[in-house]
Design a protein around this motif. Structure first.
Motif, mmCIF file in Angstrom:
data_model
loop_
_atom_site.group_PDB
_atom_site.id
_atom_site.type_symbol
_atom_site.label_atom_id
_atom_site.label_comp_id
_atom_site.label_asym_id
_atom_site.label_seq_id
_atom_site.Cartn_x
_atom_site.Cartn_y
_atom_site.Cartn_z
ATOM 1 N N GLY A 182 0.814 -1.204 0.000
ATOM 2 C CA GLY A 182 0.000 0.000 0.000
ATOM 3 C C GLY A 182 0.853 1.262 0.000
ATOM 4 N N LYS B 242 -4.981 13.679 2.040
ATOM 5 C CA LYS B 242 -4.219 12.434 1.970
ATOM 6 C C LYS B 242 -4.999 11.387 1.186
ATOM 7 N N ILE B 243 -4.275 10.602 0.383
ATOM 8 C CA ILE B 243 -4.853 9.503 -0.377
ATOM 9 C C ILE B 243 -4.211 8.211 0.114
ATOM 10 N N ASN B 244 -5.016 7.279 0.555
ATOM 11 C CA ASN B 244 -4.524 5.991 1.047
ATOM 12 C C ASN B 244 -4.863 4.908 0.020
ATOM 13 N N LEU B 245 -3.826 4.281 -0.495
ATOM 14 C CA LEU B 245 -3.990 3.252 -1.516
ATOM 15 C C LEU B 245 -3.704 1.874 -0.929
ATOM 16 N N ALA B 246 -4.457 0.889 -1.371
ATOM 17 C CA ALA B 246 -4.210 -0.486 -0.937
ATOM 18 C C ALA B 246 -2.991 -1.067 -1.630
ATOM 19 N N THR C 209 0.601 5.870 0.812
ATOM 20 C CA THR C 209 -0.120 7.076 1.207
ATOM 21 C C THR C 209 0.480 8.266 0.468
ATOM 22 N N ALA D 208 -9.673 11.949 -1.585
ATOM 23 C CA ALA D 208 -8.700 12.271 -0.544
ATOM 24 C C ALA D 208 -9.421 12.711 0.717
ATOM 25 N N THR E 217 3.655 6.155 -7.149
ATOM 26 C CA THR E 217 3.716 6.028 -5.686
ATOM 27 C C THR E 217 4.946 5.263 -5.203
ATOM 28 N N ASP F 261 5.727 10.249 -2.431
ATOM 29 C CA ASP F 261 4.684 10.178 -1.412
ATOM 30 C C ASP F 261 4.106 11.549 -1.073
ATOM 31 N N THR G 152 0.433 12.385 0.190
ATOM 32 C CA THR G 152 0.056 13.643 0.832
ATOM 33 C C THR G 152 0.063 14.759 -0.207
ATOM 34 N N ASP H 193 0.481 -0.060 -4.238
ATOM 35 C CA ASP H 193 1.303 0.927 -4.947
ATOM 36 C C ASP H 193 0.944 0.912 -6.425
#
Length: 491
Positions: free
Chosen positions: A36, A149-153, A38, A145, A172, A176, A40, A155
């Protein structure tokens, strides 16, 4: 793969394209070997001195993961698991050349993605982002977002769209933090005194003018070269001493030559707020241009002497707002105080004057001669009169020279033998003089004295002779009467 990784690392860029609809595609489970990530986002701040109200602009972001990344130490490979997306990526072009080469992996539901020509796409981040945005509805993962912030499961290679139209592409594996490129419209405001000079320049400097005269305004809106297809709202707030002309002419725009300020809103302080909406189609058609709005306002009877009347403007774009740019206009004035020359405590009521400006026009207080009415200059002679306190208040004047002439004074007093010259400087300072003799001005009050008349000596009249003759005759008559009386007593 290593070369593609370097290219993707250098692809961080922003691009604006037309259209703001966001379509969410199907989500596909990603392979377990991808970790995963993140991201910013540091939102952009506008150019030209404008800032946002909050610490950060209230911009929303949607993300579209266009490729997954398979990572093993320093090795990375990019792939997709959706055949429709694979075919769409294979069809993307820049300058009629394919951006990616897409091949089906054997024995797996996976398509490998590599750059078709690394050198050809180097520095083409904006163009790549624009092309990816055309197929975002096929994205492998989508979302929004939260708190920048974007959180990806997993990359991968991600397209990010802001609510203002910015398009970012992010690798990614190497990135970051995203510094969003500045794509905000900006605005500025200027003014000038309307005296008929077609070439007069607009300025941010304060101006002053008479009540009843106009001040011209210019609001310039700079639209970025790459902009979202969303309307821009120009907001103008004008103080109660100014009356807005709601028709504006437009300069520098394609297919947009005039506009009107919308229905006003009255604020608690008496000021009014108006809006002009630049339609999204006009925004799109004039990307990269500066649109100027020209309009006027009249200084009205509510203007307070030496107190700035303000006109402020800002623009609103999506949920972003620039700070107000404010310009000021003032009117000036002075008080005439008419007093007895020998005793200034004696105020002279009912003394008549005319006040003329440099054009020879006459000052008038209005139809009912009330100081609260609109002041203006007219061609017909108008007289103003001192009140019970010996005062006339001349309000709503611009800088310049004026002539104050006494036309009628109070009985028993002499008329002034020369007019009073009044000069109002650009900062409102008042000076006065009769001929070469300066008159003291105290807190914008010009004190003018009048002297009383005096009994004059005369010649050629009968004078006192008649009184001497009558007195002599009376004495002679008295003597005669006394003599006759005594002679009568003796007989």
């Amino acid at each position: 793969m290593k070369g593609f990784k370097k290219v993707l690392t250098g692809m961080l860029a922003a691009a604006m394209i037309m259209g703001s609809s966001l379509s969410v595609g199907a989500t596909t489970d990603a392979p377990a070997q991808s970790s995963g990530a993140t991201i910013t986002i540091n939102p952009a701040t506008p150019e030209g001195g404008s800032t946002v109200d909050a610490e950060k602009p209230k911009v929303t972001y949607a993300y579209y993961e266009m490729m997954y990344a398979s990572i093993d130490g320093s090795a990375v490979a990019y792939y997709v698991t959706n055949e429709n997306l694979a075919n769409a990526l294979a069809g993307l072009k820049i300058d009629n050349k394919n951006i990616f080469t897409v091949t089906k992996a054997s024995g797996d539901n996976r398509w490998n993605v590599v750059p078709a020509d690394s050198k050809a796409i180097e520095g083409k981040g904006e163009e790549i982002a624009a092309q990816l945005a055309t197929i975002k509805d096929l994205a492998l993962e989508t979302g929004t977002a939260s708190d920048y912030k974007i959180n990806l499961a997993v990359d991968g290679y991600v397209l990010i769209e802001s609510s203002l139209g910015t398009k970012l592409i992010v690798d990614t594996y190497t990135t970051d933090t995203v510094n969003e490129k500045n794509t905000y419209p900006t605005s500025d405001k200027k003014q000038r005194i309307d005296k008929g000079e077609a070439s007069a320049a607009y300025s941010a400097d304060p101006v002053n003018n008479e009540i009843g005269k106009t001040v011209s305004y210019e609001v310039a809106v700079k639209i970025p070269a790459n902009v979202s297809t969303k309307k821009i709202v120009v907001v103008d707030t004008i103080s109660k001493g100014l009356t807005l002309n709601t028709v504006a002419t437009v300069e520098g725009a394609t297919g947009y030559s005039s506009a009107s300020w919308g229905t006003d809103t009255t604020n608690e302080d008496g000021s009014k707020t108006y809006k002009i909406e630049i339609p999204d189609s006009v925004v799109a058609a004039n990307a990269g241009k500066e649109i100027k709005f020209h309009y006027t306002a009249t200084i009205n009877e509510l203007a307070v002497v030496r107190t700035p009347e303000t006109n402020s403007a800002h623009i609103e774009y999506d949920n972003y707002k620039t700070v107000d740019v404010t310009v000021e206009a003032k009117t000036y004035g002075f008080d005439l105080l008419k007093v007895d020359m020998a005793n200034h405590d004696v105020k002279l009521e009912g003394v008549e004057f005319t006040l003329t400006n440099a054009e020879g026009k006459y000052y008038t207080l209005g139809t009912d001669n009330n100081n609260n009415d609109e002041a203006r200059f007219v061609t017909e002679q108008k007289k103003v009169v001192t009140d019970a306190n010996g005062v006339i208040s001349f309000a709503g004047l611009a800088e310049g020279e004026y002539t104050l002439t006494e036309t009628k004074t109070k009985a028993g007093y002499n008329l002034l033998t020369a007019p009073v010259k009044i000069t109002i400087a650009a900062d409102g300072t008042v000076t006065a003089a009769i001929g070469s003799n300066a008159i003291a001005v105290d807190s914008y009050t010009v004190t003018v004295e009048n002297g009383t008349g005096a009994t004059l000596p005369s010649t050629g009249g009968i004078g006192t002779t008649i009184f001497y003759i009558i007195g002599g005759l009376l004495i002679v008559a008295a003597v005669v009467f006394f003599v006759v009386r005594r002679k009568g007593d003796a007989e």
